[in-house]
Design a protein around this motif. Structure first.
Motif, mmCIF file in Angstrom:
data_model
loop_
_atom_site.group_PDB
_atom_site.id
_atom_site.type_symbol
_atom_site.label_atom_id
_atom_site.label_comp_id
_atom_site.label_asym_id
_atom_site.label_seq_id
_atom_site.Cartn_x
_atom_site.Cartn_y
_atom_site.Cartn_z
ATOM 1 N N SER A 178 -5.015 -1.603 -1.028
ATOM 2 C CA SER A 178 -6.444 -1.259 -1.138
ATOM 3 C C SER A 178 -7.254 -1.680 0.086
ATOM 4 C CB SER A 178 -7.101 -1.819 -2.407
ATOM 5 O OG SER A 178 -7.549 -3.153 -2.202
ATOM 6 N N TYR A 179 -6.672 -2.460 0.966
ATOM 7 C CA TYR A 179 -7.394 -2.805 2.198
ATOM 8 C C TYR A 179 -6.841 -1.911 3.308
ATOM 9 C CZ TYR A 179 -9.046 -6.858 -0.349
ATOM 10 O OH TYR A 179 -9.644 -7.669 -1.282
ATOM 11 N N ASP A 180 -7.544 -0.813 3.569
ATOM 12 C CA ASP A 180 -6.990 0.171 4.501
ATOM 13 C C ASP A 180 -7.881 0.390 5.722
ATOM 14 O OD1 ASP A 180 -9.041 1.460 3.211
ATOM 15 O OD2 ASP A 180 -7.801 3.026 2.317
ATOM 16 N N GLU B 50 -7.845 9.901 12.125
ATOM 17 C CA GLU B 50 -9.085 9.459 12.763
ATOM 18 C C GLU B 50 -8.792 8.277 13.681
ATOM 19 O OE1 GLU B 50 -11.914 10.816 9.031
ATOM 20 O OE2 GLU B 50 -11.324 8.722 9.214
ATOM 21 N N ARG C 226 -16.619 4.104 3.147
ATOM 22 C CA ARG C 226 -16.793 3.724 4.542
ATOM 23 C C ARG C 226 -17.898 2.677 4.673
ATOM 24 N NH1 ARG C 226 -14.928 7.838 7.967
ATOM 25 N NH2 ARG C 226 -14.470 9.785 6.917
ATOM 26 N N SER C 227 -17.826 1.946 5.723
ATOM 27 C CA SER C 227 -18.934 1.044 6.003
ATOM 28 C C SER C 227 -20.112 1.882 6.485
ATOM 29 C CB SER C 227 -18.542 0.037 7.069
ATOM 30 O OG SER C 227 -18.277 0.695 8.279
ATOM 31 N N ALA C 228 -21.281 1.378 6.266
ATOM 32 C CA ALA C 228 -22.463 2.123 6.675
ATOM 33 C C ALA C 228 -23.440 1.175 7.338
ATOM 34 C CB ALA C 228 -23.115 2.770 5.460
ATOM 35 N N ASP D 283 -4.728 4.046 -3.941
ATOM 36 C CA ASP D 283 -4.619 2.603 -3.761
ATOM 37 C C ASP D 283 -5.858 1.839 -4.183
ATOM 38 O OD1 ASP D 283 -2.129 3.028 -2.818
ATOM 39 O OD2 ASP D 283 -2.398 2.047 -0.882
ATOM 40 N N LYS D 284 -6.976 2.520 -4.293
ATOM 41 C CA LYS D 284 -8.150 1.734 -4.678
ATOM 42 C C LYS D 284 -8.987 2.298 -5.801
ATOM 43 C CE LYS D 284 -10.116 2.188 -0.130
ATOM 44 N NZ LYS D 284 -10.723 1.355 0.857
ATOM 45 N N THR E 197 -20.863 4.387 1.089
ATOM 46 C CA THR E 197 -21.069 5.803 1.298
ATOM 47 C C THR E 197 -19.988 6.571 0.575
ATOM 48 O OG1 THR E 197 -21.871 5.275 3.475
ATOM 49 C CG2 THR E 197 -21.344 7.560 3.058
ATOM 50 N N GLY F 163 -16.698 -0.440 14.849
ATOM 51 C CA GLY F 163 -17.537 0.754 14.815
ATOM 52 C C GLY F 163 -17.842 1.112 13.371
ATOM 53 N N VAL F 164 -19.108 1.337 13.091
ATOM 54 C CA VAL F 164 -19.535 1.607 11.719
ATOM 55 C C VAL F 164 -18.915 2.922 11.232
ATOM 56 C CG1 VAL F 164 -21.558 2.162 10.307
ATOM 57 C CG2 VAL F 164 -21.648 0.283 11.957
ATOM 58 N N GLY F 165 -18.244 2.850 10.080
ATOM 59 C CA GLY F 165 -17.452 3.981 9.594
ATOM 60 C C GLY F 165 -18.218 5.271 9.423
ATOM 61 N N SER F 166 -19.478 5.164 9.053
ATOM 62 C CA SER F 166 -20.232 6.380 8.793
ATOM 63 C C SER F 166 -20.861 6.955 10.064
ATOM 64 C CB SER F 166 -21.323 6.094 7.757
ATOM 65 O OG SER F 166 -22.139 5.037 8.207
ATOM 66 N N TYR G 292 -4.077 7.888 8.195
ATOM 67 C CA TYR G 292 -3.776 8.964 7.253
ATOM 68 C C TYR G 292 -4.616 10.205 7.543
ATOM 69 C CZ TYR G 292 -2.941 11.142 2.682
ATOM 70 O OH TYR G 292 -2.590 11.996 1.674
ATOM 71 N N HIS G 293 -5.856 9.975 7.931
ATOM 72 C CA HIS G 293 -6.756 11.095 8.176
ATOM 73 C C HIS G 293 -6.806 11.513 9.635
ATOM 74 C CE1 HIS G 293 -8.228 9.645 4.209
ATOM 75 N NE2 HIS G 293 -8.305 10.931 4.008
ATOM 76 N N PRO H 191 -2.968 8.377 -0.921
ATOM 77 C CA PRO H 191 -3.080 6.910 -0.886
ATOM 78 C C PRO H 191 -4.502 6.405 -0.705
ATOM 79 C CG PRO H 191 -1.943 7.745 1.071
ATOM 80 C CD PRO H 191 -2.118 8.903 0.139
ATOM 81 N N THR H 192 -5.328 7.189 -0.022
ATOM 82 C CA THR H 192 -6.710 6.740 0.185
ATOM 83 C C THR H 192 -7.391 6.526 -1.157
ATOM 84 O OG1 THR H 192 -6.797 8.028 2.197
ATOM 85 C CG2 THR H 192 -8.881 7.307 1.304
ATOM 86 N N MET I 83 -7.638 -7.094 -4.818
ATOM 87 C CA MET I 83 -7.810 -5.712 -4.377
ATOM 88 C C MET I 83 -9.272 -5.293 -4.444
ATOM 89 S SD MET I 83 -4.419 -3.692 -5.681
ATOM 90 C CE MET I 83 -5.437 -2.366 -6.208
ATOM 91 N N GLN I 84 -9.566 -4.221 -3.732
ATOM 92 C CA GLN I 84 -10.896 -3.637 -3.803
ATOM 93 C C GLN I 84 -10.766 -2.377 -4.639
ATOM 94 O OE1 GLN I 84 -11.488 -3.245 0.574
ATOM 95 N NE2 GLN I 84 -13.223 -4.566 0.198
ATOM 96 N N PRO J 11 0.842 -1.200 0.000
ATOM 97 C CA PRO J 11 0.000 0.000 0.000
ATOM 98 C C PRO J 11 0.879 1.254 0.000
ATOM 99 C CG PRO J 11 -0.768 -1.573 1.637
ATOM 100 C CD PRO J 11 0.534 -2.096 1.120
ATOM 101 N N SER J 12 0.389 2.360 -0.549
ATOM 102 C CA SER J 12 1.218 3.574 -0.577
ATOM 103 C C SER J 12 1.268 4.292 0.766
ATOM 104 C CB SER J 12 0.756 4.558 -1.643
ATOM 105 O OG SER J 12 -0.239 4.074 -2.449
ATOM 106 N N TYR J 13 0.459 3.897 1.684
ATOM 107 C CA TYR J 13 0.498 4.524 3.018
ATOM 108 C C TYR J 13 1.778 4.134 3.770
ATOM 109 C CZ TYR J 13 -4.670 4.924 2.749
ATOM 110 O OH TYR J 13 -5.962 5.197 2.427
ATOM 111 N N SER K 152 -6.123 4.071 6.411
ATOM 112 C CA SER K 152 -6.942 5.221 6.047
ATOM 113 C C SER K 152 -7.232 6.091 7.281
ATOM 114 C CB SER K 152 -8.229 4.726 5.408
ATOM 115 O OG SER K 152 -9.159 5.748 5.325
#
Lengths: 381, 221
Positions: free
Chosen positions: A366-368, A143, B189-191, B43-44, B203, A170-173, A140-141, B39-40, B1-2, A92-94, A137
């Motif tokens: 891509s799995y972040d 969070e 994000r998951s929702a 990468d995808k 989302t 925890g649900v991301g949104s 990076y942010h 990268p966010t 990958m996703q 990953p690029s992170y 992710s």
């Protein structure tokens, strides 16, 4: 720049420690008589060979004497594992390490959550390693990690003791889902402990319906408590939305039934004889993956109040992996990851905590998402 | 990958000639940089650029932006066929998604940014649009109307968000820059499946307002 290392160059992860009972081996002096470093640094004889392509531990065991002779002041170099291994052509690029944190003045609850949690337990023949790592992710942010885990012993001393393993995502949104997930893992231990004896009896009898009934009862209490807690802080209960997956394991080795209850997505995987079963005891066929588009929706507490339950029967030698979707999704999607963990965890021995954490952070582009897993080894007699 | 396939559809009809197209072409490298260094997103996401006028052309087939040096430029000329744009988009999506899945990837629902300064010159475009939105991998469409674009048309094109230029001092390039920055914020994000809005499969966080643009209501649905 980035490593272009093909994953095949990552040496297979060699198991180090025999399965429980884990006897802590006393650090011994090196073969060549080099005194152990301050605080008994492990010698090259005792450490696994460096596994990361980046971790070039200077000439491991064997040539130690020559090295010592060649140097005026031989000093054991502490081993390093280095950057976690990755699959595919590029990592990953992170950056592969913790980044900025939430600020206390912005979110006091988020600001105090650790980036990484490493945990474990040993109740021979059961051994647990667990980790929760903030996703690239979120790092990076700036969070917080929204995943949580729990490893607890329930019940009174005696044959009815249960090991409770839990993960929550925890649900991301949902803005305060990190509060929801960390709370629910703690409360789950207390809530299930209240019913430890009944749960034990249900598992001992292999009584699926009774287990489901008890699990549902507890999950409803947990949903109520989450909602109440949110409201008491003037939060919308939906903002604390979290999944929950709990595995209850009797300590008694003669009882082979384990109880699983889940609200929302995530995974339970069984590693048996080196082979992965990503839906052990499941009735559903492969969930149509590869058919449509990725669906990130999930049921979540406290709005969802019902748990799905199932009983699993394990054998000595099995490894069970309870995880959030940050692990189960790449595990299902990436064969290289399955091979890596299969080799790291399926060799009949339990990795040391630090090794486990290094392995656990295996990277797949891509799995972040946050990644949480509780891994249970059931030793052979 | 996703993988999240992202499609940028830019109007390059005659009315876009001059400053508009020049500004967009100046902005494309910024967009490229913004996407490939975050990268966010990098990468995808995979990126595709479609220019449309009388015909629609795939200027940049779906690609990992970190694998290319520059994004091809737009060139203005011709009429404004929305129908050809949507037909080309649908064809690309079907081919691309199938190819990604064949490579073993998981795919998010595609996202399309649509930018036009005009009124469609083909009458049958709603039919092409219908075929697109009724297709299996119907994208989330975010539409930007600039110049003479009609609000009602832009609202009809979008199924997710629509914006119409308010301030003629704001160039389409600004909208494109906003696209880039929206994209970088478009964290998947998951929702909760029982979210108040009924939820969709993922989302997409895109700003509800864009400076210099008015948000067009999609309630007409």
């Amino acid at each position: 720049m980035e490593q272009e290392t093909p994953s095949t160059s990552v040496p297979p992860v060699t198991p180090v420690t025999p399965v429980a009972p884990v006897a802590a081996s006393a650090p011994s002096a090196a073969v060549d008589g080099t005194p152990p470093a301050l605080r008994a640094e492990p010698t090259t004889e005792e450490i696994p060979k460096a596994r990361s392509p980046r971790a070039e531990a200077p000439e491991a065991a064997g040539s130690g004497a020559e090295v010592a002779a060649a140097q005026q002041t031989p000093r054991p170099v502490p081993p390093t594992l280095g950057v976690p291994a990755h699959s595919g052509r590029r990592p990953p690029s992170y950056p592969p390490v913790p980044q900025g944190r939430p600020r206390v003045s912005d979110d006091p609850t988020a600001a105090v959550l650790p980036d990484i949690v490493l945990d474990g337990a040993a109740y021979p023949p059961l051994t647990v390693r667990a980790a929760s790592v903030r996703g690239d992710s979120h790092r990076y942010h700036g969070e917080p990690r929204q995943d949580s885990l729990g490893v607890s012993l329930l019940g009174e001393p005696g044959p009815g003791e249960l090991l409770m393993l839990a993960v929550a995502d925890g649900v991301g949104s949902a803005s305060l889902s990190h509060v929801g997930s960390s709370s629910v893992c703690r409360w789950a231990a207390w809530a299930f402990a209240h019913h430890a004896q009944e749960l034990y009896e249900a598992l001992a009898a292999g009584a699926a319906a009774r287990f489901a009934e008890l699990a549902t009862f507890v999950v409803e209490r947990l949903a109520d408590k989450l909602a109440r807690n949110a409201k008491s802080r003037s939060h919308d209960p939906a903002s604390h939305a979290t999944t929950l997956r709990v595995l209850l394991v009797p300590r008694d080795p003669s009882i082979r039934t384990r109880g699983l209850l889940t609200v929302g997505d995530g995974g339970i995987a069984l590693l048996r004889d080196g082979r992965w079963d990503l839906d052990p005891g499941g009735t559903s066929e492969a969930s149509g993956a590869g058919d449509g588009v990725i669906d990130t929706r999930t049921a979540a507490l406290p709005l969802s109040r019902t748990a799905e339950t199932r009983l699993l029967t394990t054998r000595p030698g099995d490894v069970l992996v309870l995880s959030t979707d940050g692990l189960s999704t790449p595990l299902a999607g990436e064969s290289e990851m399955r091979e890596f963990f299969g080799s790291a965890w399926g060799g009949g021995s339990v990795p040391e905590p630090a090794d486990f954490l290094w392995q656990f952070q295996y990277r797949v582009k891509s799995y972040d998402d946050d990644r949480t897993g509780v891994v249970l080894w059931e030793a052979l007699p | 990958m996703q993988i999240l396939p992202f499609y940028l559809l830019c109007d390059e009809s005659g009315s876009m000639a001059g400053d508009n197209v020049d500004a967009l072409n100046t902005t494309l490298p910024e967009l490229h940089h913004e996407i490939s260094t975050n990268p966010t997103v990098a990468d995808k996401t995979r990126f595709c650029l479609i220019g449309f006028s009388t015909e629609a052309n795939v200027l940049q087939p779906l690609v990992d932006l970190s694998d290319i040096e520059e994004v091809p430029a737009l060139a203005a000329g011709g009429l404004t066929s929305f129908g050809n744009a949507f037909r080309t988009l649908l064809r690309c999506i079907e081919t691309d998604v199938a190819a990604l899945k064949a490579e073993g990837h998981e795919v998010y629902r595609p996202v399309a940014f649509f930018m036009s300064d005009g009124i469609p010159t083909d009458d049958d475009w709603p039919q092409a649009y219908k075929e697109l939105t009724e297709s299996r991998f119907c994208p989330k469409i975010i539409a930007f109307g600039v110049g003479d674009a009609e609000e009602s048309t832009i609202a009809q094109v979008a199924n997710f968000r629509a914006f119409i230029q308010q301030d003629s001092n704001v160039s389409p390039a600004a909208a494109l820059r906003e696209f880039a920055s929206s994209l970088t914020r478009s964290i998947v994000r998951s929702a909760s499946s029982i979210a108040a809005d009924g939820g969709s499969d993922f989302t997409l966080s895109v700003e509800e307002t864009v400076p210099g643009f008015a948000t067009v209501s999609l309630d007409k649905l």
